[in-house]
Design a protein around this motif. Structure first.
Motif, PDB file in Angstrom:
ATOM      1  N   LEU B 184      -7.794  -0.647 -10.242  1.00  0.00           N
ATOM      2  CA  LEU B 184      -7.310  -1.389  -9.072  1.00  0.00           C
ATOM      3  C   LEU B 184      -7.538  -0.593  -7.784  1.00  0.00           C
ATOM      4  N   SER B 185      -7.554  -1.304  -6.680  1.00  0.00           N
ATOM      5  CA  SER B 185      -7.500  -0.656  -5.375  1.00  0.00           C
ATOM      6  C   SER B 185      -6.072  -0.834  -4.865  1.00  0.00           C
ATOM      7  N   VAL B 186      -5.597   0.177  -4.118  1.00  0.00           N
ATOM      8  CA  VAL B 186      -4.209   0.123  -3.653  1.00  0.00           C
ATOM      9  C   VAL B 186      -4.147   0.506  -2.185  1.00  0.00           C
ATOM     10  N   LEU B 187      -3.400  -0.274  -1.419  1.00  0.00           N
ATOM     11  CA  LEU B 187      -3.054   0.149  -0.063  1.00  0.00           C
ATOM     12  C   LEU B 187      -1.545   0.336  -0.063  1.00  0.00           C
ATOM     13  N   ILE B 188      -1.082   1.582   0.143  1.00  0.00           N
ATOM     14  CA  ILE B 188       0.366   1.766   0.197  1.00  0.00           C
ATOM     15  C   ILE B 188       0.768   2.159   1.606  1.00  0.00           C
ATOM     16  N   SER B 189       1.937   1.722   2.008  1.00  0.00           N
ATOM     17  CA  SER B 189       2.471   2.201   3.278  1.00  0.00           C
ATOM     18  C   SER B 189       3.545   3.210   2.938  1.00  0.00           C
ATOM     19  N   GLU B 190       3.638   4.250   3.718  1.00  0.00           N
ATOM     20  CA  GLU B 190       4.469   5.374   3.318  1.00  0.00           C
ATOM     21  C   GLU B 190       4.905   6.159   4.535  1.00  0.00           C
ATOM     22  N   GLN B 191       6.121   6.705   4.472  1.00  0.00           N
ATOM     23  CA  GLN B 191       6.569   7.611   5.532  1.00  0.00           C
ATOM     24  C   GLN B 191       6.531   9.044   5.045  1.00  0.00           C
ATOM     25  N   ASN B 192       6.535   9.186   3.725  1.00  0.00           N
ATOM     26  CA  ASN B 192       6.673  10.499   3.118  1.00  0.00           C
ATOM     27  C   ASN B 192       5.287  11.105   2.865  1.00  0.00           C
ATOM     28  N   LEU B 193       4.975  12.117   3.665  1.00  0.00           N
ATOM     29  CA  LEU B 193       3.642  12.730   3.604  1.00  0.00           C
ATOM     30  C   LEU B 193       3.369  13.314   2.220  1.00  0.00           C
ATOM     31  N   HIS B 194       4.399  13.930   1.652  1.00  0.00           N
ATOM     32  CA  HIS B 194       4.242  14.565   0.361  1.00  0.00           C
ATOM     33  C   HIS B 194       3.850  13.541  -0.708  1.00  0.00           C
ATOM     34  N   PHE B 195       4.568  12.420  -0.724  1.00  0.00           N
ATOM     35  CA  PHE B 195       4.298  11.380  -1.705  1.00  0.00           C
ATOM     36  C   PHE B 195       2.909  10.777  -1.482  1.00  0.00           C
ATOM     37  N   ALA B 196       2.577  10.525  -0.222  1.00  0.00           N
ATOM     38  CA  ALA B 196       1.282   9.921   0.093  1.00  0.00           C
ATOM     39  C   ALA B 196       0.142  10.823  -0.378  1.00  0.00           C
ATOM     40  N   ARG B 197       0.311  12.111  -0.112  1.00  0.00           N
ATOM     41  CA  ARG B 197      -0.725  13.067  -0.521  1.00  0.00           C
ATOM     42  C   ARG B 197      -0.894  13.073  -2.046  1.00  0.00           C
ATOM     43  N   LEU B 198       0.233  12.935  -2.718  1.00  0.00           N
ATOM     44  CA  LEU B 198       0.229  12.987  -4.178  1.00  0.00           C
ATOM     45  C   LEU B 198      -0.569  11.829  -4.783  1.00  0.00           C
ATOM     46  N   VAL B 199      -0.456  10.661  -4.198  1.00  0.00           N
ATOM     47  CA  VAL B 199      -1.009   9.474  -4.863  1.00  0.00           C
ATOM     48  C   VAL B 199      -2.302   8.955  -4.254  1.00  0.00           C
ATOM     49  N   SER B 200      -2.619   9.293  -2.999  1.00  0.00           N
ATOM     50  CA  SER B 200      -3.727   8.564  -2.376  1.00  0.00           C
ATOM     51  C   SER B 200      -4.936   9.434  -2.072  1.00  0.00           C
ATOM     52  N   ASP B 201      -6.066   8.742  -1.867  1.00  0.00           N
ATOM     53  CA  ASP B 201      -7.331   9.421  -1.597  1.00  0.00           C
ATOM     54  C   ASP B 201      -7.514   9.691  -0.111  1.00  0.00           C
ATOM     55  N   ARG B 202      -7.118   8.725   0.709  1.00  0.00           N
ATOM     56  CA  ARG B 202      -7.343   8.832   2.151  1.00  0.00           C
ATOM     57  C   ARG B 202      -6.107   8.323   2.848  1.00  0.00           C
ATOM     58  N   THR B 203      -6.031   8.545   4.162  1.00  0.00           N
ATOM     59  CA  THR B 203      -4.883   8.014   4.891  1.00  0.00           C
ATOM     60  C   THR B 203      -5.265   7.535   6.283  1.00  0.00           C
ATOM     61  N   TYR B 204      -4.510   6.565   6.735  1.00  0.00           N
ATOM     62  CA  TYR B 204      -4.553   6.145   8.135  1.00  0.00           C
ATOM     63  C   TYR B 204      -3.169   6.400   8.698  1.00  0.00           C
ATOM     64  N   ILE B 205      -3.096   6.811   9.958  1.00  0.00           N
ATOM     65  CA  ILE B 205      -1.786   6.975  10.581  1.00  0.00           C
ATOM     66  C   ILE B 205      -1.672   5.953  11.709  1.00  0.00           C
ATOM     67  N   ILE B 206      -0.591   5.226  11.688  1.00  0.00           N
ATOM     68  CA  ILE B 206      -0.398   4.153  12.667  1.00  0.00           C
ATOM     69  C   ILE B 206       0.804   4.495  13.536  1.00  0.00           C
ATOM     70  N   GLU B 207       0.692   4.162  14.817  1.00  0.00           N
ATOM     71  CA  GLU B 207       1.792   4.404  15.751  1.00  0.00           C
ATOM     72  C   GLU B 207       1.696   3.340  16.836  1.00  0.00           C
ATOM     73  N   LYS B 208       2.800   2.688  17.124  1.00  0.00           N
ATOM     74  CA  LYS B 208       2.839   1.623  18.135  1.00  0.00           C
ATOM     75  C   LYS B 208       1.712   0.607  17.934  1.00  0.00           C
ATOM     76  N   GLY B 209       1.475   0.251  16.708  1.00  0.00           N
ATOM     77  CA  GLY B 209       0.524  -0.827  16.443  1.00  0.00           C
ATOM     78  C   GLY B 209      -0.937  -0.425  16.580  1.00  0.00           C
ATOM     79  N   GLN B 210      -1.211   0.889  16.646  1.00  0.00           N
ATOM     80  CA  GLN B 210      -2.613   1.304  16.706  1.00  0.00           C
ATOM     81  C   GLN B 210      -2.858   2.437  15.723  1.00  0.00           C
ATOM     82  N   ILE B 211      -4.082   2.470  15.168  1.00  0.00           N
ATOM     83  CA  ILE B 211      -4.434   3.554  14.260  1.00  0.00           C
ATOM     84  C   ILE B 211      -4.743   4.796  15.088  1.00  0.00           C
TER      85      ILE B 211
END
Lengths: 614, 233
Positions: B184-211
């Motif tokens: 499967l492909s997965v897009l997860i939203s996350e606040q926890n950097l540690h958890f995100a790093r553990l499970v995902s290949d890449r990341t986008y950071i969003i703030e005020k509606g912009q990447i």
């Protein structure tokens, strides 16, 4: 002993028919969140269709039951057509628009039935094989009643199996809790809604069809049942089928014994039971918190002050209205008084709904209390017109103080239903208390004194009171009290968190709306010279809702436009044959073309014109 | 596989997303990170067709899906797990799963009840319980299992680690790894950097509606300012 047992069985038989109608209503509300006023019409159509079919195939057992079932299926089909052509387009409109649309269907069905089956009551044939009475404990019990007593629980069991043992039923129950999530899991809601609507309509049709051996089929069947069906759904808990069954049994059995002690009570008993149940269980016997919420609301746009241009248009309109008696016929002045009364009434209802966020299905109660209080003060206390005009709104405010205290403890559809209950109780008392209120004959001779008796002078009295009342309500809407009320409407929890006593503010909003409705009632009473129980009735409450919604609930000018349009259209249309059909069609067209009301429609039209000009 | 281009979204007059662009590749786990209110959930809801006021483009397998009904989007093979779980509380666990069931797809792994119960053993024990009787962690498991019943190819997981016990968070990480293993492909939203790093290949950071950032976690580590500015509490 035998007599009481027979009474119990009669109650249970009534419970079965009531349950059939109410279960359908509850299913439709649970899934689609539509408060379906047309449900009574489906019930009536079921009865008429069954009458035709059963008479056609008369005599045989198969003919009777086949006719009943086929009538129910045809009503289900009619429900499908209504859902596909009308409701499907307005699921995202404010819930009250849906209510008004279904009321448009009520009007259309009434005239369609009149055209097809005529105005006379029709006596249906008895059920073959079940047309005698059996003796139980020495009392004769109609066999058909026993059959009905069995049919109710059988249908309940059938619905239970359908809801718990089929995929479709599981989806319906899921959608009752969270429609959007069901959609995100790949279920086409539109299809689910249609199916639920068909099932609900067919149950109403079945309820009507099964009535034909018990009562005459008439054009009054629709509105006479709808109030009681709503009450049953609310007592049971909106969306709960088992709750509807419990409530139907509770009401019908209580009723069959209560009439032994106090025969007049049957008109108001369901509403009293509902008021008591809701005070102790605000979501009904088997209802769940959250079940009161209707369609998801779009966020409210803030009210803005009138632009100078709009203010000028308004002033010009008022000037024209003020000067109108000088250059129009007396007859027009009388009509304009009706318009002003309706407008004041609609503005007071809008104050409660649009500003206070409390939907009322029984606002006519306060209009009627105002009118009756003034009339009774003239008749029994010998008040003159002006003191009576002050006394009426005061009494309306007191009535609103009393019923409002209960109502603001609820929210959403439950609150609306309790207001309906309050109105029905007042109507029932007025209707039955012949010695004091004159009952159905009303109170006559409530005329203005000599100096005010000309239509022109009375026009100006009405002008001052109605325009003044509207102006005061507008001021209140923009006062700190009005801001708090709107804050409570938009978020009760947030308002509470900043220290607002939300219930108290809603209660006072309720009282203010009631008082001004009472003022409208007073002006109305003296303009007609009489009052009748109609002025407290469901029909007037619905008229008020139509006015507010035709105008558009999100604009302060909405009720003014809506009420004027309503009275003028009504005045013109009621002179025609089949005016209900025409009026219902007009309502549907407005709802489908301008779901934001006349005010919203005009705003949109204006933007289009401006864009075209630019 | 999923391509979001210049996506905007509004609640009433308030603009929440302001030109979000991102993509999720085949069998990739991508984390969308940001603070509360940054626009993570709004992005997911827009993709899933749950918001009406949107602009820009969302393409899935090259097909435009923005503005389509959410059930139609789901039927293309997109699964959505909402952040507030949205369990049907009055339905049993098994009925909740039944609501999510969809026919198998040739291009996605098929999840039967047995497979899901193997992945979430708690749910098997509680299959006759009502949704509202479950603990928060069990509800989180159920909402994922319910979405998997639709045999999706891509799954949108909105804040799966929020508000649950640490031991369940670990289980969640294992589940996400399992989803990736299944293809499967997965897009997860996350606040926890540690958890995100553990499970995902890449990341986008969003703030005020912009990447504000896109890349691998190594790149993020190389620029500590970024995570400090957009993620630190």
């Amino acid at each position: 002993m035998g007599f009481y047992f027979a009474q119990l069985l009669t109650g249970l038989a009534n419970a079965s028919s009531l349950f059939l109608i109410a279960s359908g209503l509850s299913i439709i509300f649970g899934v689609t969140r539509i408060v379906n006023f047309a449900h009574g019409s489906f019930y009536m159509l079921g009865a008429y269709l069954a009458y035709t079919l059963v008479t056609l195939w008369s005599g045989s057992v198969l003919g009777f039951w086949g006719g009943v079932v086929l009538a129910a299926l045809v009503v289900g089909l009619i429900g499908l057509v209504v859902e596909l052509t009308i409701l499907r387009r307005i699921y995202h409109a404010p819930e009250l628009f849906q209510l008004v649309a279904t009321f448009g269907v009520v009007l259309i069905v009434q005239d369609a039935a009149l055209a097809i089956w005529g105005a006379e009551d029709l006596l249906g044939p008895r059920a073959p094989g079940l047309d005698r009475a059996v003796r139980i404990l020495g009392e004769p019990i109609p066999e058909y009643d026993l059959a009905l007593i069995a049919i109710g629980p059988a249908v309940l069991a059938g619905i239970w199996l359908l809801f718990h043992k089929t995929r479709w039923g599981v989806l319906v129950r899921a959608a009752t809790q969270d429609r959007e999530m069901v959609g995100a899991l790949g279920i086409n809601q539109a299809w689910l809604f249609s199916a639920a609507f068909v099932l609900g309509s067919a149950l109403a049709g079945l309820g009507g069809a099964l009535q034909i051996p018990r009562e005459a089929v008439s054009l009054q069947m629709d509105l006479s049942i709808i109030g009681e069906a709503f009450v049953v759904v609310v007592i049971g808990g909106m969306g709960s089928v088992s709750g509807a069954f419990v409530a139907a049994v509770l009401i019908s059995v209580l009723n069959s014994f209560a009439i032994l002690i106090f025969p007049q009570i049957s008109i108001v008993l369901p509403f009293i039971v509902m008021a008591i149940v809701l005070i102790f269980r605000p979501y009904g016997i088997l209802g769940k918190p959250g079940s009161e919420a209707g369609a998801p609301e779009a966020p409210e746009a803030p009210l803005t002050l009138m632009s100078p241009k709009a203010m000028m248009v308004m002033c010009a309109g008022l000037m024209a209205l003020a000067l109108s008696p000088l250059f129009t016929a007396e007859f027009t002045s009388v009509l304009l008084v009706d318009v002003m009364v309706a407008t004041l009434f609609a503005v007071s209802l809008h104050f409660m709904m649009g500003i206070g966020g409390m939907v009322s299905f029984g606002h006519a109660a306060y209009f009627g209390v105002g009118a009756y209080a003034a009339a009774l003060a003239v008749k029994f206390l010998g008040f003159g017109m002006l003191p009576a005009m002050a006394f009426g709104p005061l009494c309306a405010a007191l009535a609103a103080l009393f019923f409002g205290w209960f109502s603001v403890r609820l929210s959403g559809v439950y609150l609306a239903m309790l207001t309906l209950a309050a109105a029905q109780i007042l109507w029932g008392v007025t209707f039955q208390w012949q010695d004091f209120t004159g009952g159905d004959d009303g109170i006559l001779g409530v005329w203005p004194p000599g100096w005010a008796s000309s239509d022109r002078v009375y026009f100006y009295i009405a002008f001052v009171l109605c325009v003044g009342g509207i102006w005061v309500m507008r001021r209140i809407a923009y006062s700190p009290f009005g801001y708090v009320l709107r804050g409570v409407r938009d978020s009760q929890t947030r308002a509470e968190a900043i220290g607002v006593d939300t219930r108290f503010h809603q209660w006072m909003g309720f009282v203010i709306a009631g008082a001004f409705a009472g003022l409208a009632g007073v002006v109305f009473a003296f303009s007609k010279g009489s009052v009748f129980p109609d002025s407290l009735g469901i029909a007037l409450s619905i008229d008020g809702l139509i006015m507010v919604l035709l105008g558009g609930i999100h604009a302060l000018a909405g009720p003014i436009l809506g009420a004027s349009a309503f009275v003028l259209i009504e005045d013109w249309v009621t002179r025609l044959d089949y005016w209900r059909f025409i009026f219902g069609t007009i309502i549907l067209v407005v709802v489908l073309v301008a779901p934001d009301g006349i005010a919203g429609g005009i705003q949109r039209l204006w933007r289009i014109i401006k864009r075209g000009a630019a | 596989m999923l391509e979001i281009q210049d996506l905007s979204a509004w609640y009433g007059r308030a603009q929440i997303l302001n030109g979000v662009s991102m993509r999720v590749g085949q069998n990739e786990v991508v984390a969308l990170m940001g603070r509360n209110g940054a626009g993570k959930s709004t992005t997911m809801k827009s993709v899933m067709g749950l918001l009406r006021q949107t602009g820009g483009a969302v393409r899935y397998d090259g097909r435009d899906i923005l503005g389509r009904a959410s059930h139609a989007i789901c039927r293309q093979g997109l699964g959505y797990v909402p952040e507030d779980r949205r369990i049907f509380g009055e339905l049993t666990v098994e009925e909740n799963l039944e609501v999510g069931r969809r026919p198998p797809r040739p291009d996605a792994p098929e999840w039967g009840l047995d497979h899901l119960y193997a992945l979430f053993p708690n749910l098997r024990e509680r299959r006759r319980n009502l949704g509202k009787q479950l603990s928060g962690g069990e509800q989180q498991m159920l909402t994922i299992a319910r979405t998997l019943m639709g045999n999706p190819r891509l799954i949108l997981l909105d804040e799966p680690s929020e508000g649950i016990a640490p031991v369940i968070v670990e289980q969640m990480a294992r589940v996400i790894a399992e989803l990736k293993r299944e293809g499967l492909s997965v897009l997860i939203s996350e606040q926890n950097l540690h958890f995100a790093r553990l499970v995902s290949d890449r990341t986008y950071i969003i703030e005020k509606g912009q990447i504000r950032f896109e890349g691998r976690f190594d790149d993020l580590d190389a620029n500590p300012d970024i995570s400090r500015t957009y993620l630190a509490v």
